[in-house]
Design a protein around this motif. Sequence first.
Motif, mmCIF file in Angstrom:
data_model
loop_
_atom_site.group_PDB
_atom_site.id
_atom_site.type_symbol
_atom_site.label_atom_id
_atom_site.label_comp_id
_atom_site.label_asym_id
_atom_site.label_seq_id
_atom_site.Cartn_x
_atom_site.Cartn_y
_atom_site.Cartn_z
ATOM 1 N N SER A 293 6.448 -14.561 -13.009
ATOM 2 C CA SER A 293 6.220 -14.651 -11.565
ATOM 3 C C SER A 293 7.257 -13.796 -10.841
ATOM 4 C CB SER A 293 6.324 -16.097 -11.099
ATOM 5 O OG SER A 293 5.299 -16.883 -11.654
ATOM 6 N N ALA A 294 6.807 -13.110 -9.823
ATOM 7 C CA ALA A 294 7.677 -12.164 -9.132
ATOM 8 C C ALA A 294 7.667 -12.419 -7.636
ATOM 9 C CB ALA A 294 7.237 -10.741 -9.430
ATOM 10 N N TYR A 295 8.700 -11.937 -7.019
ATOM 11 C CA TYR A 295 8.853 -12.063 -5.570
ATOM 12 C C TYR A 295 9.461 -10.770 -5.050
ATOM 13 C CZ TYR A 295 10.388 -13.946 -1.073
ATOM 14 O OH TYR A 295 10.587 -14.170 0.256
ATOM 15 N N TYR A 296 8.993 -10.349 -3.864
ATOM 16 C CA TYR A 296 9.446 -9.092 -3.290
ATOM 17 C C TYR A 296 9.916 -9.279 -1.854
ATOM 18 C CZ TYR A 296 6.907 -7.008 -7.195
ATOM 19 O OH TYR A 296 6.460 -6.670 -8.439
ATOM 20 N N ALA A 297 10.896 -8.490 -1.507
ATOM 21 C CA ALA A 297 11.261 -8.422 -0.096
ATOM 22 C C ALA A 297 10.133 -7.735 0.666
ATOM 23 C CB ALA A 297 12.557 -7.639 0.069
ATOM 24 N N ASP A 298 9.910 -8.139 1.878
ATOM 25 C CA ASP A 298 8.840 -7.555 2.679
ATOM 26 C C ASP A 298 8.989 -6.046 2.802
ATOM 27 O OD1 ASP A 298 8.575 -10.338 5.035
ATOM 28 O OD2 ASP A 298 7.692 -10.022 3.053
ATOM 29 N N SER A 299 10.216 -5.582 2.833
ATOM 30 C CA SER A 299 10.471 -4.154 3.051
ATOM 31 C C SER A 299 10.015 -3.275 1.894
ATOM 32 C CB SER A 299 11.955 -3.930 3.315
ATOM 33 O OG SER A 299 12.734 -4.370 2.215
ATOM 34 N N VAL A 300 9.784 -3.866 0.732
ATOM 35 C CA VAL A 300 9.424 -3.046 -0.426
ATOM 36 C C VAL A 300 8.056 -3.385 -1.000
ATOM 37 C CG1 VAL A 300 11.871 -2.801 -0.994
ATOM 38 C CG2 VAL A 300 10.493 -4.548 -2.171
ATOM 39 N N LYS A 301 7.406 -4.364 -0.445
ATOM 40 C CA LYS A 301 6.086 -4.742 -0.965
ATOM 41 C C LYS A 301 5.138 -3.556 -0.934
ATOM 42 C CE LYS A 301 6.061 -9.680 0.118
ATOM 43 N NZ LYS A 301 5.496 -10.738 0.981
ATOM 44 N N GLY A 302 4.427 -3.396 -2.030
ATOM 45 C CA GLY A 302 3.469 -2.309 -2.126
ATOM 46 C C GLY A 302 4.028 -1.051 -2.753
ATOM 47 N N ARG A 303 5.337 -0.904 -2.765
ATOM 48 C CA ARG A 303 5.946 0.287 -3.373
ATOM 49 C C ARG A 303 6.770 -0.046 -4.614
ATOM 50 N NH1 ARG A 303 9.687 3.340 -1.224
ATOM 51 N NH2 ARG A 303 10.564 1.726 0.141
ATOM 52 N N PHE A 304 7.301 -1.244 -4.669
ATOM 53 C CA PHE A 304 8.137 -1.666 -5.785
ATOM 54 C C PHE A 304 7.345 -2.629 -6.664
ATOM 55 C CE2 PHE A 304 12.751 -1.025 -4.174
ATOM 56 C CZ PHE A 304 12.383 0.107 -3.468
ATOM 57 N N THR A 305 7.503 -2.461 -7.966
ATOM 58 C CA THR A 305 6.892 -3.379 -8.912
ATOM 59 C C THR A 305 7.918 -3.769 -9.962
ATOM 60 O OG1 THR A 305 4.725 -2.333 -8.622
ATOM 61 C CG2 THR A 305 5.012 -3.763 -10.535
ATOM 62 N N ILE A 306 8.117 -5.051 -10.104
ATOM 63 C CA ILE A 306 9.049 -5.553 -11.108
ATOM 64 C C ILE A 306 8.266 -6.041 -12.315
ATOM 65 C CG2 ILE A 306 9.119 -7.926 -10.236
ATOM 66 C CD1 ILE A 306 12.169 -7.904 -10.783
ATOM 67 N N SER A 307 8.819 -5.829 -13.490
ATOM 68 C CA SER A 307 8.173 -6.288 -14.714
ATOM 69 C C SER A 307 9.238 -6.618 -15.744
ATOM 70 C CB SER A 307 7.206 -5.230 -15.256
ATOM 71 O OG SER A 307 7.897 -4.042 -15.579
ATOM 72 N N ARG A 308 8.806 -7.252 -16.819
ATOM 73 C CA ARG A 308 9.783 -7.632 -17.843
ATOM 74 C C ARG A 308 9.187 -7.437 -19.219
ATOM 75 N NH1 ARG A 308 6.388 -11.528 -18.189
ATOM 76 N NH2 ARG A 308 6.712 -13.547 -19.191
ATOM 77 N N ASP A 309 10.058 -7.277 -20.177
ATOM 78 C CA ASP A 309 9.681 -7.242 -21.584
ATOM 79 C C ASP A 309 10.628 -8.202 -22.291
ATOM 80 O OD1 ASP A 309 9.365 -6.730 -24.315
ATOM 81 O OD2 ASP A 309 8.955 -4.611 -23.991
ATOM 82 N N ASN A 310 10.181 -9.407 -22.483
ATOM 83 C CA ASN A 310 11.059 -10.423 -23.055
ATOM 84 C C ASN A 310 11.503 -10.087 -24.475
ATOM 85 O OD1 ASN A 310 11.002 -11.920 -20.726
ATOM 86 N ND2 ASN A 310 9.433 -13.342 -21.447
ATOM 87 N N ALA A 311 10.645 -9.418 -25.216
ATOM 88 C CA ALA A 311 10.998 -9.073 -26.595
ATOM 89 C C ALA A 311 12.191 -8.120 -26.641
ATOM 90 C CB ALA A 311 9.805 -8.450 -27.301
ATOM 91 N N LYS A 312 12.303 -7.301 -25.616
ATOM 92 C CA LYS A 312 13.398 -6.328 -25.560
ATOM 93 C C LYS A 312 14.518 -6.762 -24.627
ATOM 94 C CE LYS A 312 10.424 -2.352 -26.526
ATOM 95 N NZ LYS A 312 9.940 -1.031 -26.029
#
Length: 123
Positions: free
Chosen positions: A56-75
């Motif tokens: 689950s992710a959360y973004y500041a309003d100022s970056v929504k639509g341009r920033f994408t957060i993701s994760r790779d738990n294995a790494k």
Amino acid sequence: VQLQASGGGLVQPGDSLRLSCAASGFTFDDYTIGWFRQAPGKEREGVSCIRQSDGSAYYADSVKGRFTISRDNAKNMVYLQINSLKPEDTAVYYCAVRLGIYLTLDRNEYAYWGPGTLVTVSS
């Protein structure tokens, strides 16, 4: 606990960049990784965070639509994809970790920080 942000550099407006955060040295049951940035002369601000367990992710309003957060738990990696970069995105970007599952961009909630990576957006 060790965190290391990387992937910064000098880019032109409109370019894209992917920042990486390598996390190690801890085995918390669940945690949140946050990305923050600090522009020259400004306070550090949170831009995005992600919960380790379910992504689950959360973004500041100022970056929504341009920033994408993701994760790779294995790494044990967290990424921040930044598109359509603007000069105002110029900052040192940091990743940090907080225990628990509550998604927040309050920097005071994050106990562990790594050194930042500089992103400069300029033509």
